[in-house]
Design a protein around this motif. Structure first.
Motif, short mmCIF file in Angstrom:
data_model
loop_
_atom_site.label_atom_id
_atom_site.label_comp_id
_atom_site.label_asym_id
_atom_site.label_seq_id
_atom_site.Cartn_x
_atom_site.Cartn_y
_atom_site.Cartn_z
N CYS A 16 0.96 -1.24 -0.05
CA CYS A 16 -0.35 -0.10 0.32
C CYS A 16 0.97 1.45 -0.07
O CYS A 16 2.00 1.38 0.41
CB CYS A 16 -1.01 -0.10 0.88
N ASN A 17 0.50 2.08 -0.41
CA ASN A 17 1.01 3.67 -1.01
C ASN A 17 1.58 4.58 0.76
O ASN A 17 2.78 4.84 0.59
CB ASN A 17 0.23 4.45 -2.10
N TRP A 18 0.92 3.94 1.45
CA TRP A 18 0.89 5.02 2.42
C TRP A 18 2.04 4.32 3.81
O TRP A 18 1.97 5.30 4.53
CB TRP A 18 -0.31 5.30 2.70
N CYS A 19 1.64 3.14 4.20
CA CYS A 19 2.28 2.66 5.14
C CYS A 19 3.63 1.60 4.47
O CYS A 19 5.19 1.62 4.86
CB CYS A 19 1.75 2.00 5.51
N SER A 20 3.27 0.45 3.55
CA SER A 20 4.12 -0.68 3.49
C SER A 20 5.52 -0.21 2.10
O SER A 20 6.04 -0.86 2.39
CB SER A 20 3.21 -1.62 2.92
N TYR A 21 4.74 0.27 0.99
CA TYR A 21 5.47 0.89 0.51
C TYR A 21 6.61 1.74 1.21
O TYR A 21 7.41 1.99 0.49
CB TYR A 21 4.68 1.66 -0.75
N ALA A 22 6.11 2.51 1.68
CA ALA A 22 7.15 3.54 2.84
C ALA A 22 7.98 3.14 3.24
O ALA A 22 9.03 3.27 3.31
CB ALA A 22 6.55 4.26 3.53
N GLY A 23 7.11 2.18 3.99
CA GLY A 23 8.64 0.73 4.80
C GLY A 23 9.28 0.45 4.11
O GLY A 23 10.55 0.24 4.44
N ALA A 24 8.89 -0.07 2.53
CA ALA A 24 10.10 -0.95 1.37
C ALA A 24 11.14 0.35 1.24
O ALA A 24 12.15 -0.04 1.45
CB ALA A 24 9.05 -0.89 0.22
N ASP A 25 10.90 1.79 0.98
CA ASP A 25 11.08 2.42 0.82
C ASP A 25 12.32 2.60 1.76
O ASP A 25 13.25 3.43 1.66
CB ASP A 25 10.73 3.71 0.32
N LEU A 26 11.95 2.84 3.25
CA LEU A 26 12.89 2.99 4.16
C LEU A 26 13.89 2.16 4.67
O LEU A 26 15.20 2.48 5.07
CB LEU A 26 11.97 3.18 5.52
N ALA A 27 13.23 0.96 4.32
CA ALA A 27 14.86 -0.30 3.94
C ALA A 27 15.81 -0.13 3.11
O ALA A 27 16.40 -0.69 3.23
CB ALA A 27 13.65 -1.47 3.65
N GLY A 28 15.42 0.45 1.89
CA GLY A 28 16.78 0.40 0.76
C GLY A 28 17.31 1.89 1.57
O GLY A 28 18.55 1.79 1.00
N TYR A 34 18.31 -7.39 1.34
CA TYR A 34 17.05 -8.22 1.51
C TYR A 34 16.70 -8.74 -0.05
O TYR A 34 17.11 -8.92 -0.97
CB TYR A 34 15.81 -7.75 1.87
N PRO A 35 16.96 -10.40 -0.14
CA PRO A 35 17.16 -10.68 -1.56
C PRO A 35 16.03 -9.95 -2.61
O PRO A 35 15.07 -9.42 -2.50
CB PRO A 35 15.64 -11.70 -1.47
N ALA A 36 16.46 -10.42 -3.96
CA ALA A 36 16.02 -9.37 -4.65
C ALA A 36 14.94 -10.29 -5.58
O ALA A 36 14.77 -9.83 -6.86
CB ALA A 36 16.97 -9.32 -5.47
N ASN A 37 14.60 -11.41 -4.91
CA ASN A 37 13.94 -12.27 -5.62
C ASN A 37 11.75 -11.14 -5.54
O ASN A 37 11.14 -12.27 -6.21
CB ASN A 37 13.30 -13.03 -4.43
N VAL A 38 11.65 -9.83 -5.15
CA VAL A 38 10.62 -9.20 -4.76
C VAL A 38 10.35 -8.32 -5.60
O VAL A 38 11.80 -7.51 -5.87
CB VAL A 38 9.88 -8.82 -3.31
N ARG A 39 9.01 -8.71 -6.26
CA ARG A 39 8.74 -8.27 -7.30
C ARG A 39 7.85 -6.76 -7.20
O ARG A 39 6.78 -7.61 -6.20
CB ARG A 39 8.51 -7.91 -8.98
N VAL A 40 7.68 -5.53 -6.70
CA VAL A 40 7.01 -4.72 -5.74
C VAL A 40 5.36 -4.19 -7.19
O VAL A 40 6.47 -3.06 -7.54
CB VAL A 40 7.85 -3.67 -4.93
N ILE A 41 4.56 -4.25 -6.41
CA ILE A 41 3.79 -2.94 -7.50
C ILE A 41 2.92 -2.44 -5.71
O ILE A 41 2.40 -2.41 -5.29
CB ILE A 41 2.39 -4.59 -7.57
N ARG A 42 2.72 -1.03 -6.05
CA ARG A 42 2.19 -0.17 -5.47
C ARG A 42 0.90 0.24 -5.66
O ARG A 42 0.49 0.16 -6.91
CB ARG A 42 3.14 1.42 -5.42
N VAL A 43 -0.15 -0.52 -5.30
CA VAL A 43 -1.61 0.26 -4.81
C VAL A 43 -1.51 1.27 -3.72
O VAL A 43 -1.50 1.10 -2.71
CB VAL A 43 -2.36 -0.80 -4.74
N PRO A 44 -2.75 2.19 -3.66
CA PRO A 44 -3.34 2.97 -2.82
C PRO A 44 -3.19 2.37 -1.87
O PRO A 44 -3.32 3.34 -0.87
CB PRO A 44 -4.82 3.59 -3.80
N PHE A 52 -9.14 -11.34 -7.69
CA PHE A 52 -8.21 -10.99 -9.46
C PHE A 52 -6.80 -11.00 -9.40
O PHE A 52 -6.34 -12.08 -10.31
CB PHE A 52 -8.83 -10.14 -10.23
N TYR A 53 -6.69 -9.96 -8.62
CA TYR A 53 -5.25 -9.98 -8.98
C TYR A 53 -3.97 -10.91 -8.51
O TYR A 53 -3.32 -11.39 -9.16
CB TYR A 53 -5.17 -8.96 -7.98
#
Lengths: 142, 282
Positions: A16-28, A34-44, A52-53
Protein backbone atom coordinates in the motif's frame (compact mmCIF):
# COMPACT_ATOMS: atom_id res chain seq x y z
CA UNK A 1 23.99 -27.88 -5.75
CA UNK A 2 20.81 -28.39 -3.82
CA UNK A 3 17.40 -27.53 -5.25
CA UNK A 4 16.93 -24.80 -2.67
CA UNK A 5 19.84 -22.74 -3.93
CA UNK A 6 19.06 -23.44 -7.58
CA UNK A 7 15.58 -22.06 -7.42
CA UNK A 8 15.15 -18.31 -7.59
CA UNK A 9 11.47 -17.66 -6.98
CA UNK A 10 9.54 -14.74 -8.40
CA UNK A 11 7.55 -13.11 -5.64
CA UNK A 12 4.97 -10.44 -6.26
CA UNK A 13 4.34 -7.92 -3.48
CA UNK A 14 1.32 -5.63 -3.41
CA UNK A 15 2.29 -2.78 -1.07
CA UNK A 16 0.00 0.00 0.00
CA UNK A 17 1.16 3.47 -0.91
CA UNK A 18 0.93 4.95 2.59
CA UNK A 19 2.61 2.41 4.86
CA UNK A 20 4.19 -0.68 3.34
CA UNK A 21 5.58 1.01 0.25
CA UNK A 22 7.10 3.69 2.46
CA UNK A 23 8.39 0.88 4.70
CA UNK A 24 10.09 -0.69 1.69
CA UNK A 25 11.49 2.72 0.82
CA UNK A 26 12.85 3.06 4.35
CA UNK A 27 14.48 -0.35 4.08
CA UNK A 28 16.14 0.92 0.90
CA UNK A 29 17.42 4.22 2.22
CA UNK A 30 18.60 2.47 5.39
CA UNK A 31 20.69 0.18 3.15
CA UNK A 32 19.09 -2.94 4.62
CA UNK A 33 19.78 -6.12 2.70
CA UNK A 34 17.02 -8.44 1.51
CA UNK A 35 16.63 -10.94 -1.35
CA UNK A 36 16.05 -9.50 -4.80
CA UNK A 37 13.30 -12.03 -5.57
CA UNK A 38 10.51 -9.63 -4.82
CA UNK A 39 8.75 -7.47 -7.43
CA UNK A 40 6.79 -4.63 -5.91
CA UNK A 41 3.50 -3.25 -7.18
CA UNK A 42 2.34 -0.11 -5.45
CA UNK A 43 -1.39 0.07 -4.77
CA UNK A 44 -3.35 2.93 -3.18
CA UNK A 45 -4.50 0.76 -0.26
CA UNK A 46 -4.55 -2.90 0.70
CA UNK A 47 -8.31 -2.60 0.20
CA UNK A 48 -7.60 -1.98 -3.49
CA UNK A 49 -6.19 -5.48 -3.94
CA UNK A 50 -8.87 -7.52 -5.63
CA UNK A 51 -8.69 -11.33 -5.32
CA UNK A 52 -8.53 -11.22 -9.13
CA UNK A 53 -5.02 -9.75 -8.93
CA UNK A 54 -3.82 -12.61 -6.79
CA UNK A 55 -5.46 -15.35 -8.84
CA UNK A 56 -4.29 -13.83 -12.11
CA UNK A 57 -0.73 -13.67 -10.80
CA UNK A 58 -0.89 -17.33 -9.72
CA UNK A 59 -2.20 -18.24 -13.16
CA UNK A 60 0.71 -16.46 -14.81
CA UNK A 61 3.18 -18.50 -12.81
CA UNK A 62 4.24 -16.26 -9.93
CA UNK A 63 5.81 -18.41 -7.19
CA UNK A 64 4.67 -16.36 -4.22
CA UNK A 65 2.47 -13.41 -3.38
CA UNK A 66 2.65 -10.94 -0.52
CA UNK A 67 0.00 -8.36 0.24
CA UNK A 68 0.92 -5.76 2.82
CA UNK A 69 -0.89 -2.70 4.13
CA UNK A 70 -1.05 -0.36 7.09
CA UNK A 71 -1.56 -1.85 10.54
CA UNK A 72 -5.21 -2.07 11.60
CA UNK A 73 -6.30 1.34 12.84
CA UNK A 74 -3.65 3.18 10.80
CA UNK A 75 -5.25 3.03 7.36
CA UNK A 76 -4.93 6.27 5.40
CA UNK A 77 -8.52 5.73 4.30
CA UNK A 78 -9.56 4.78 7.85
CA UNK A 79 -11.14 1.40 7.10
CA UNK A 80 -9.62 0.11 3.84
CA UNK A 81 -7.43 -2.47 5.57
CA UNK A 82 -10.26 -3.66 7.82
CA UNK A 83 -12.39 -4.45 4.79
CA UNK A 84 -9.40 -6.04 3.08
CA UNK A 85 -8.73 -8.17 6.15
CA UNK A 86 -12.17 -9.80 5.89
CA UNK A 87 -11.83 -10.36 2.16
CA UNK A 88 -8.33 -11.82 2.43
CA UNK A 89 -9.38 -14.16 5.25
CA UNK A 90 -11.93 -15.77 2.95
CA UNK A 91 -9.59 -15.84 -0.06
CA UNK A 92 -6.74 -17.36 1.91
CA UNK A 93 -8.95 -19.99 3.54
CA UNK A 94 -10.53 -20.91 0.21
CA UNK A 95 -7.19 -21.22 -1.58
CA UNK A 96 -5.93 -23.40 1.24
CA UNK A 97 -9.12 -25.46 1.08
CA UNK A 98 -8.81 -26.27 -2.63
CA UNK A 99 -5.18 -27.26 -2.13
CA UNK A 100 -2.99 -24.25 -2.94
CA UNK A 101 -0.01 -24.48 -0.56
CA UNK A 102 -0.56 -22.50 2.64
CA UNK A 103 2.52 -20.27 2.33
CA UNK A 104 2.13 -19.46 -1.36
CA UNK A 105 -0.04 -16.42 -0.69
CA UNK A 106 0.67 -14.36 2.42
CA UNK A 107 -0.67 -11.25 4.07
CA UNK A 108 0.95 -8.93 6.58
CA UNK A 109 1.05 -5.38 7.89
CA UNK A 110 4.16 -3.19 7.58
CA UNK A 111 4.14 0.47 8.65
CA UNK A 112 6.18 3.30 7.15
CA UNK A 113 8.54 3.18 10.14
CA UNK A 114 9.21 -0.56 9.87
CA UNK A 115 11.99 -0.75 7.29
CA UNK A 116 13.69 -3.43 9.36
CA UNK A 117 10.50 -5.44 9.57
CA UNK A 118 10.00 -5.14 5.81
CA UNK A 119 13.40 -6.67 5.10
CA UNK A 120 12.65 -9.46 7.61
CA UNK A 121 9.30 -10.18 5.94
CA UNK A 122 10.90 -10.39 2.50
CA UNK A 123 13.69 -12.64 3.81
CA UNK A 124 11.11 -14.87 5.49
CA UNK A 125 8.74 -15.18 2.55
CA UNK A 126 11.60 -15.84 0.12
CA UNK A 127 12.74 -18.72 2.33
CA UNK A 128 9.18 -20.05 2.58
CA UNK A 129 8.74 -20.04 -1.17
CA UNK A 130 12.16 -21.61 -1.78
CA UNK A 131 11.12 -24.45 0.49
CA UNK A 132 7.83 -24.87 -1.39
CA UNK A 133 9.51 -24.95 -4.78
CA UNK A 134 8.14 -23.50 -8.04
CA UNK A 135 4.37 -22.94 -8.32
CA UNK A 136 2.60 -25.73 -10.19
CA UNK A 137 -1.03 -25.50 -9.11
CA UNK A 138 -3.31 -23.08 -10.90
CA UNK A 139 -0.54 -22.14 -13.34
CA UNK A 140 -1.95 -21.72 -16.81
CA UNK A 141 -0.31 -23.92 -19.42
CA UNK A 142 -0.73 -22.85 -22.99
CA UNK B 1 -56.65 -29.24 2.15
CA UNK B 2 -53.56 -30.28 0.27
CA UNK B 3 -50.81 -27.78 -0.32
CA UNK B 4 -51.38 -27.38 -4.06
CA UNK B 5 -55.03 -26.47 -3.51
CA UNK B 6 -54.07 -24.00 -0.86
CA UNK B 7 -51.46 -22.38 -3.16
CA UNK B 8 -53.94 -22.18 -6.02
CA UNK B 9 -56.64 -20.65 -3.81
CA UNK B 10 -54.31 -18.00 -2.49
CA UNK B 11 -52.86 -17.19 -5.92
CA UNK B 12 -56.34 -16.99 -7.48
CA UNK B 13 -57.53 -14.61 -4.82
CA UNK B 14 -54.47 -12.35 -5.19
CA UNK B 15 -54.75 -12.25 -8.98
CA UNK B 16 -58.52 -11.73 -8.94
CA UNK B 17 -58.20 -8.80 -6.55
CA UNK B 18 -55.35 -7.46 -8.69
CA UNK B 19 -53.14 -7.15 -5.62
CA UNK B 20 -50.36 -8.83 -7.59
CA UNK B 21 -49.68 -8.78 -11.33
CA UNK B 22 -48.14 -12.23 -11.46
CA UNK B 23 -47.55 -15.22 -9.23
CA UNK B 24 -44.22 -16.96 -9.73
CA UNK B 25 -44.47 -20.66 -9.02
CA UNK B 26 -44.22 -24.08 -10.58
CA UNK B 27 -46.44 -26.16 -12.81
CA UNK B 28 -46.33 -29.77 -13.89
CA UNK B 29 -43.58 -30.34 -16.44
CA UNK B 30 -43.80 -32.12 -19.76
CA UNK B 31 -41.89 -35.15 -18.58
CA UNK B 32 -42.58 -37.34 -15.58
CA UNK B 33 -41.24 -36.25 -12.21
CA UNK B 34 -40.13 -32.84 -13.44
CA UNK B 35 -41.81 -29.56 -12.64
CA UNK B 36 -41.18 -26.34 -14.46
CA UNK B 37 -41.21 -22.69 -13.33
CA UNK B 38 -44.52 -21.10 -14.16
CA UNK B 39 -45.76 -17.52 -14.18
CA UNK B 40 -49.48 -17.23 -13.48
CA UNK B 41 -50.92 -13.91 -14.65
CA UNK B 42 -54.66 -14.68 -14.51
CA UNK B 43 -56.86 -16.51 -11.97
CA UNK B 44 -57.39 -19.28 -14.55
CA UNK B 45 -53.65 -19.80 -14.95
CA UNK B 46 -53.33 -19.92 -11.17
CA UNK B 47 -55.05 -23.32 -11.25
CA UNK B 48 -51.91 -24.79 -12.77
CA UNK B 49 -49.69 -23.78 -9.85
CA UNK B 50 -48.11 -26.56 -7.82
CA UNK B 51 -45.23 -27.05 -5.43
CA UNK B 52 -43.75 -30.47 -4.72
CA UNK B 53 -40.44 -32.26 -4.36
CA UNK B 54 -39.82 -32.11 -8.13
CA UNK B 55 -39.58 -28.33 -8.09
CA UNK B 56 -35.81 -28.03 -8.19
CA UNK B 57 -35.23 -24.43 -9.23
CA UNK B 58 -34.92 -21.47 -6.89
CA UNK B 59 -37.74 -19.12 -7.90
CA UNK B 60 -36.03 -16.02 -6.49
CA UNK B 61 -33.81 -16.17 -9.61
CA UNK B 62 -36.71 -14.86 -11.70
CA UNK B 63 -37.29 -11.78 -9.57
CA UNK B 64 -34.69 -9.69 -11.43
CA UNK B 65 -35.73 -10.61 -14.92
CA UNK B 66 -39.49 -10.88 -14.74
CA UNK B 67 -41.62 -8.32 -16.54
CA UNK B 68 -43.16 -6.18 -13.83
CA UNK B 69 -46.75 -5.07 -13.79
CA UNK B 70 -47.60 -4.28 -10.22
CA UNK B 71 -46.54 -6.42 -7.32
CA UNK B 72 -44.92 -9.82 -7.78
CA UNK B 73 -46.36 -12.78 -5.92
CA UNK B 74 -43.89 -15.59 -5.32
CA UNK B 75 -44.02 -19.03 -3.78
CA UNK B 76 -41.14 -19.29 -1.36
CA UNK B 77 -39.86 -22.31 0.50
CA UNK B 78 -37.31 -21.91 3.29
CA UNK B 79 -34.26 -21.33 1.11
CA UNK B 80 -36.15 -19.24 -1.44
CA UNK B 81 -37.41 -16.94 1.30
CA UNK B 82 -33.82 -16.45 2.43
CA UNK B 83 -32.83 -15.67 -1.17
CA UNK B 84 -35.63 -13.11 -1.43
CA UNK B 85 -34.51 -11.57 1.85
CA UNK B 86 -30.93 -11.41 0.56
CA UNK B 87 -32.11 -9.65 -2.61
CA UNK B 88 -34.06 -7.11 -0.55
CA UNK B 89 -31.02 -6.55 1.65
CA UNK B 90 -28.83 -6.03 -1.42
CA UNK B 91 -31.35 -3.46 -2.69
CA UNK B 92 -32.27 -5.45 -5.76
CA UNK B 93 -35.90 -5.49 -4.71
CA UNK B 94 -38.23 -3.52 -2.46
CA UNK B 95 -40.07 -5.41 0.25
CA UNK B 96 -43.32 -3.68 -0.82
CA UNK B 97 -42.95 -4.94 -4.39
CA UNK B 98 -43.18 -8.57 -3.50
CA UNK B 99 -45.90 -10.68 -1.90
CA UNK B 100 -44.43 -13.87 -0.46
CA UNK B 101 -46.54 -16.99 -0.15
CA UNK B 102 -44.44 -19.01 2.26
CA UNK B 103 -44.26 -22.79 1.89
CA UNK B 104 -42.87 -24.94 4.69
CA UNK B 105 -40.72 -27.40 2.77
CA UNK B 106 -39.83 -31.06 3.13
CA UNK B 107 -36.99 -30.92 0.61
CA UNK B 108 -36.61 -31.55 -3.09
CA UNK B 109 -35.68 -34.76 -4.79
CA UNK B 110 -32.93 -35.59 -7.23
CA UNK B 111 -32.83 -39.01 -8.86
CA UNK B 112 -35.42 -40.29 -6.41
CA UNK B 113 -33.70 -39.26 -3.23
CA UNK B 114 -33.54 -36.15 -1.09
CA UNK B 115 -31.06 -33.65 -2.53
CA UNK B 116 -27.79 -33.26 -0.61
CA UNK B 117 -28.52 -29.62 0.25
CA UNK B 118 -31.92 -30.59 1.67
CA UNK B 119 -30.40 -33.33 3.81
CA UNK B 120 -28.54 -30.72 5.85
CA UNK B 121 -31.22 -28.03 5.62
CA UNK B 122 -31.91 -26.15 8.84
CA UNK B 123 -34.37 -23.60 7.48
CA UNK B 124 -37.33 -25.53 6.13
CA UNK B 125 -39.75 -22.80 7.11
CA UNK B 126 -39.65 -19.44 5.36
CA UNK B 127 -38.08 -16.65 7.44
CA UNK B 128 -40.05 -13.94 5.67
CA UNK B 129 -43.58 -14.24 4.27
CA UNK B 130 -46.93 -12.50 3.91
CA UNK B 131 -49.01 -15.66 3.98
CA UNK B 132 -48.31 -19.30 4.71
CA UNK B 133 -49.63 -22.08 2.49
CA UNK B 134 -49.59 -24.73 5.21
CA UNK B 135 -48.64 -25.44 8.81
CA UNK B 136 -44.97 -24.99 9.69
CA UNK B 137 -42.83 -28.11 9.74
CA UNK B 138 -40.29 -29.08 12.33
CA UNK B 139 -36.66 -28.13 11.66
CA UNK B 140 -33.95 -30.73 12.11
CA UNK B 141 -30.81 -30.54 14.22
CA UNK B 142 -27.89 -31.37 11.96
CA UNK B 143 -24.17 -30.65 11.62
CA UNK B 144 -24.09 -28.62 8.42
CA UNK B 145 -20.30 -28.73 8.08
CA UNK B 146 -19.57 -32.41 8.46
CA UNK B 147 -18.56 -32.73 4.79
CA UNK B 148 -16.39 -29.59 4.93
CA UNK B 149 -14.66 -30.74 8.12
CA UNK B 150 -13.90 -34.12 6.60
CA UNK B 151 -12.45 -32.52 3.49
CA UNK B 152 -10.33 -30.13 5.55
CA UNK B 153 -8.84 -33.14 7.30
CA UNK B 154 -7.26 -34.36 4.04
CA UNK B 155 -3.79 -33.36 2.90
CA UNK B 156 -3.28 -30.43 0.57
CA UNK B 157 -2.31 -32.81 -2.28
CA UNK B 158 -5.50 -34.83 -1.85
CA UNK B 159 -7.60 -31.69 -1.76
CA UNK B 160 -5.95 -30.33 -4.89
CA UNK B 161 -6.43 -33.54 -6.84
CA UNK B 162 -10.09 -33.68 -5.80
CA UNK B 163 -10.58 -30.04 -6.81
CA UNK B 164 -8.79 -30.53 -10.12
CA UNK B 165 -10.88 -33.60 -10.86
CA UNK B 166 -14.16 -31.80 -10.11
CA UNK B 167 -13.17 -28.74 -12.11
CA UNK B 168 -12.06 -30.79 -15.10
CA UNK B 169 -15.68 -31.94 -15.56
CA UNK B 170 -16.87 -28.33 -15.98
CA UNK B 171 -17.80 -27.26 -19.50
CA UNK B 172 -18.26 -23.59 -18.57
CA UNK B 173 -21.95 -23.51 -19.54
CA UNK B 174 -22.62 -21.20 -16.56
CA UNK B 175 -25.86 -23.01 -15.71
CA UNK B 176 -24.82 -22.69 -12.05
CA UNK B 177 -24.56 -18.95 -12.44
CA UNK B 178 -27.89 -18.65 -14.21
CA UNK B 179 -29.68 -20.83 -11.68
CA UNK B 180 -28.42 -18.76 -8.76
CA UNK B 181 -30.63 -15.96 -7.38
CA UNK B 182 -27.56 -14.18 -6.03
CA UNK B 183 -25.81 -14.02 -9.44
CA UNK B 184 -27.40 -10.95 -10.95
CA UNK B 185 -24.48 -8.75 -12.10
CA UNK B 186 -25.37 -7.28 -15.51
CA UNK B 187 -21.87 -8.16 -16.64
CA UNK B 188 -20.24 -11.13 -14.98
CA UNK B 189 -16.45 -11.23 -14.55
CA UNK B 190 -16.20 -14.24 -16.83
CA UNK B 191 -17.91 -12.36 -19.65
CA UNK B 192 -15.88 -9.20 -19.35
CA UNK B 193 -13.40 -8.53 -22.11
CA UNK B 194 -12.04 -5.18 -20.96
CA UNK B 195 -10.22 -6.06 -18.82
CA UNK B 196 -10.36 -9.71 -19.68
CA UNK B 197 -9.49 -11.20 -16.32
CA UNK B 198 -9.65 -14.84 -17.26
CA UNK B 199 -9.72 -16.90 -20.43
CA UNK B 200 -13.07 -18.03 -21.80
CA UNK B 201 -12.02 -21.53 -22.79
CA UNK B 202 -12.26 -24.68 -20.73
CA UNK B 203 -8.55 -24.50 -19.92
CA UNK B 204 -8.17 -26.14 -16.51
CA UNK B 205 -6.54 -23.12 -14.90
CA UNK B 206 -9.21 -20.72 -16.13
CA UNK B 207 -11.99 -23.05 -15.04
CA UNK B 208 -10.41 -23.44 -11.60
CA UNK B 209 -10.28 -19.68 -11.24
CA UNK B 210 -13.91 -19.43 -12.30
CA UNK B 211 -14.93 -21.83 -9.54
CA UNK B 212 -12.77 -20.13 -6.92
CA UNK B 213 -14.11 -16.67 -7.74
CA UNK B 214 -17.67 -17.97 -7.95
CA UNK B 215 -17.33 -19.32 -4.43
CA UNK B 216 -15.76 -16.05 -3.22
CA UNK B 217 -18.61 -14.05 -4.70
CA UNK B 218 -21.04 -16.32 -2.90
CA UNK B 219 -19.41 -15.79 0.49
CA UNK B 220 -22.03 -14.47 2.88
CA UNK B 221 -24.63 -14.52 0.10
CA UNK B 222 -25.23 -18.20 -0.59
CA UNK B 223 -28.25 -19.75 1.16
CA UNK B 224 -27.27 -23.28 0.07
CA UNK B 225 -30.50 -23.93 -1.82
CA UNK B 226 -28.55 -26.30 -4.07
CA UNK B 227 -30.07 -24.95 -7.30
CA UNK B 228 -26.58 -24.60 -8.82
CA UNK B 229 -25.61 -28.21 -8.27
CA UNK B 230 -29.01 -29.50 -9.45
CA UNK B 231 -28.69 -27.45 -12.64
CA UNK B 232 -25.15 -28.63 -13.41
CA UNK B 233 -25.20 -30.97 -16.41
CA UNK B 234 -21.78 -32.39 -15.58
CA UNK B 235 -22.35 -33.13 -11.91
CA UNK B 236 -19.64 -30.86 -10.55
CA UNK B 237 -19.68 -30.76 -6.76
CA UNK B 238 -20.30 -27.01 -6.55
CA UNK B 239 -21.51 -26.98 -2.96
CA UNK B 240 -18.11 -28.16 -1.72
CA UNK B 241 -16.74 -24.64 -2.10
CA UNK B 242 -19.83 -22.61 -1.19
CA UNK B 243 -20.31 -24.61 2.02
CA UNK B 244 -16.73 -23.83 3.00
CA UNK B 245 -17.44 -20.15 2.51
CA UNK B 246 -20.59 -20.47 4.60
CA UNK B 247 -18.57 -22.08 7.38
CA UNK B 248 -15.85 -19.41 7.32
CA UNK B 249 -18.37 -16.58 7.30
CA UNK B 250 -20.21 -18.11 10.24
CA UNK B 251 -17.10 -18.81 12.28
CA UNK B 252 -15.26 -15.58 11.56
CA UNK B 253 -18.04 -13.05 11.23
CA UNK B 254 -20.87 -14.85 13.04
CA UNK B 255 -23.15 -14.31 10.07
CA UNK B 256 -25.77 -16.55 8.52
CA UNK B 257 -27.11 -15.50 5.13
CA UNK B 258 -30.68 -14.38 4.65
CA UNK B 259 -31.93 -14.60 8.22
CA UNK B 260 -32.70 -10.96 8.98
CA UNK B 261 -32.78 -7.63 7.21
CA UNK B 262 -31.02 -5.51 9.83
CA UNK B 263 -27.65 -7.25 10.10
CA UNK B 264 -24.95 -5.77 7.81
CA UNK B 265 -23.56 -8.04 5.08
CA UNK B 266 -20.21 -9.49 6.26
CA UNK B 267 -18.08 -8.19 3.39
CA UNK B 268 -19.72 -4.76 3.47
CA UNK B 269 -18.79 -4.26 7.11
CA UNK B 270 -15.93 -5.02 9.48
CA UNK B 271 -14.96 -5.23 13.08
CA UNK B 272 -11.70 -4.10 14.70
CA UNK B 273 -11.60 -7.49 16.44
CA UNK B 274 -11.66 -9.65 13.28
CA UNK B 275 -9.53 -12.76 13.49
CA UNK B 276 -6.03 -12.45 11.98
CA UNK B 277 -5.03 -16.09 12.39
CA UNK B 278 -4.38 -16.49 8.67
CA UNK B 279 -1.79 -13.73 8.51
CA UNK B 280 1.95 -14.09 8.37
CA UNK B 281 3.58 -14.58 11.76
CA UNK B 282 6.96 -13.04 12.49
Amino acid sequence: MSRETDFNPKILAFLCNWCSYAGADLAGISRLQYPANVRVIRVPCSGRVDPFYILKALQQGVDGILVSGCHPGDCHYLSGNYVARRRFALLKKLLDYVGIEDKRVQFTWVSAAEGERYSQVIKGITEDIKKLGPAKRLVKKF
Amino acid sequence: MNINNSIQEKAKELLAKNSVGVVVGFSKGTINNKSTPFFARTPVEAEKLICDSNCTQNLATYLHTIERKGKIGILARGCEARSVLTLIKEKQLNREDVYIIGIPCQGVAENGELHSSCKICTSKNPVIYDDLASEKVEDQEVDRFEEVNLFEGQSSDERWSFFENEVSKCIRCYACRNACPSCYCPSCFVDQSQPSWFGKTNNLSDTSVFHIVRALHMAGRCVDCGACSRSCPMGVNLRKLTLKMEKEVLERFNYTTGMNLEEAAPLASFSAEDNEDYMREE
